[in-house]
Design an enzyme around this catalytic site. Sequence first.
Site, PDB file in Angstrom:
ATOM      1  N   ASP A  99       0.891  -1.127   0.071  1.00 20.77           N
ATOM      2  CA  ASP A  99       0.035   0.090   0.113  1.00 20.77           C
ATOM      3  C   ASP A  99       0.926   1.529   0.017  1.00 20.77           C
ATOM      4  O   ASP A  99       2.096   1.117   0.053  1.00 20.77           O
ATOM      5  CB  ASP A  99      -0.841  -0.339   1.170  1.00 20.77           C
ATOM      6  CG  ASP A  99      -2.339   0.626   1.260  1.00 20.77           C
ATOM      7  OD1 ASP A  99      -2.328   1.423   0.111  1.00 20.77           O
ATOM      8  OD2 ASP A  99      -3.183   0.409   1.677  1.00 20.77           O
TER       9      ASP A  99
ATOM     10  N   ASP B  73     -10.483   3.646  -2.089  1.00 17.49           N
ATOM     11  CA  ASP B  73     -10.967   2.444  -1.446  1.00 17.49           C
ATOM     12  C   ASP B  73     -12.424   2.311  -1.826  1.00 17.49           C
ATOM     13  O   ASP B  73     -13.449   3.131  -1.717  1.00 17.49           O
ATOM     14  CB  ASP B  73     -10.996   2.622   0.162  1.00 17.49           C
ATOM     15  CG  ASP B  73      -9.613   2.367   0.504  1.00 17.49           C
ATOM     16  OD1 ASP B  73      -8.685   2.300  -0.189  1.00 17.49           O
ATOM     17  OD2 ASP B  73      -9.605   2.211   1.641  1.00 17.49           O
TER      18      ASP B  73
HETATM   19  C1  GLA Z   1      -5.825   1.529   2.281  1.00 18.09           C
HETATM   20  C2  GLA Z   1      -6.176   0.574   1.129  1.00 18.09           C
HETATM   21  C3  GLA Z   1      -7.116  -0.653   1.683  1.00 18.09           C
HETATM   22  C4  GLA Z   1      -6.657  -1.089   2.898  1.00 18.09           C
HETATM   23  C5  GLA Z   1      -6.261  -0.187   3.951  1.00 18.09           C
HETATM   24  C6  GLA Z   1      -5.573  -0.594   4.974  1.00 18.09           C
HETATM   25  O1  GLA Z   1      -6.907   2.307   2.751  1.00 18.09           O
HETATM   26  O2  GLA Z   1      -6.797   0.933  -0.089  1.00 18.09           O
HETATM   27  O3  GLA Z   1      -7.395  -1.423   0.584  1.00 18.09           O
HETATM   28  O4  GLA Z   1      -5.730  -2.064   2.683  1.00 18.09           O
HETATM   29  O5  GLA Z   1      -5.469   0.927   3.379  1.00 18.09           O
HETATM   30  O6  GLA Z   1      -5.157   0.032   6.183  1.00 18.09           O
END
Ligand code: GLA
Length: 376
Positions: free
Chosen positions: A127, A184
Amino acid sequence: MVLAKRPPMGWNSWNTFGTDISESLICRMADILASEGYLEAGYDTLVVDDGWQSAARTADGHLSADPVKFPRGMKAVADYVHGRGLKFGIYSAAGVETCAGYPGSFGHEFTDARDFAAWGVDYLKYDLCHFPGSGNIQSAYLTMSMALKCSGRDIVYSGATCGEGDAKLWMRSVGAHLYRTTGDIQDSFATVKRHAVFSLDDLGLSAPGCFADPDMLVVGMRGKGYAADGGCTAEEYLTHFGIWCMYSVPLMIGADLRTIDADCKKILLNKNLIAIDQDEECRPPYFEKRSRYSDKEKLILLKILEGNRFAIGFFNLTDNDGALHAYFSDMGLPVYSGRGFRLKDLVTGEDVGVHRDFFSVRLNRHACKIYLATVE
Ligand code: GLA
């Protein structure tokens, strides 16, 4: 070995559980994936997302599992998951902290990759949060790629930059197998639609070896869990799943498999749609932007499949019931070709015959129809 010849499929803990995860929960999901038809359908990778880590690195600089959530450590979890015939995935981030505030891999890439390999990790979601302003994102993703390559284990590398930094343009070149196109996802039709439409322009470079990733599936969440946002109807979940399959992108389930309802499970296990997603050529769909009859709300997609077969998808993303019209001249089959498409509904199995020049379908708001097409 070539990794990620097809878009990865599996289950990821984030959408439903956020950081509220544990060894017993993960093992239970592994049991269900292996025994209730998911693994057989292709969902072979279980990914533990953010929140598995201890709040700080060990004195000698390693990541370690949260002792309460995962008292036996991540190797024990990986062993269990492998024992169910699945691959094991884990999460880290390129910054100094992960998105949920746990220690990140910045400056520790080689140590972490070695530890992941030693634990039996087969898939890393990497990430992008808390990245130093002075740092170089591309170079950080390349460094982790090199660290994975030196780790002695084949590890699928998911570049989850949330669409930042034009990742689609360089993720393949740094050795990653996925490039995230969006922020997300949440469990509402509005977000699903936003992700679908937004990703449409980012699919051109998606191909075996490195795929676009419009984020995990919310099919079956039904308004519950960490990414809850009101939920969707079964018809809306089918549209979500159908678009992801037309795009040939990863199918990572985010729902609670212990409580998922039968309608949603049926969508996730639809062999015909999965075959479209996993088609050997993994082509993105063709979308005629200049068409008078289709647009990003009335989405009509043609996907060229291996072996002279095609998938044609009609997606009514508007808030009103209505008709969608496909003119086959927008799909490379003008009337003067003398050819038409034979269409078979991939959900009901119905053969709707051969059509020339055009085909119309009435759809409820947020509904879809996806056909397997052959030229006759
Ligand atoms: C980001 C990613 C998510 C998840 C969170 C975890 O927001 O886009 O898919 O992995 O981090 O903290």
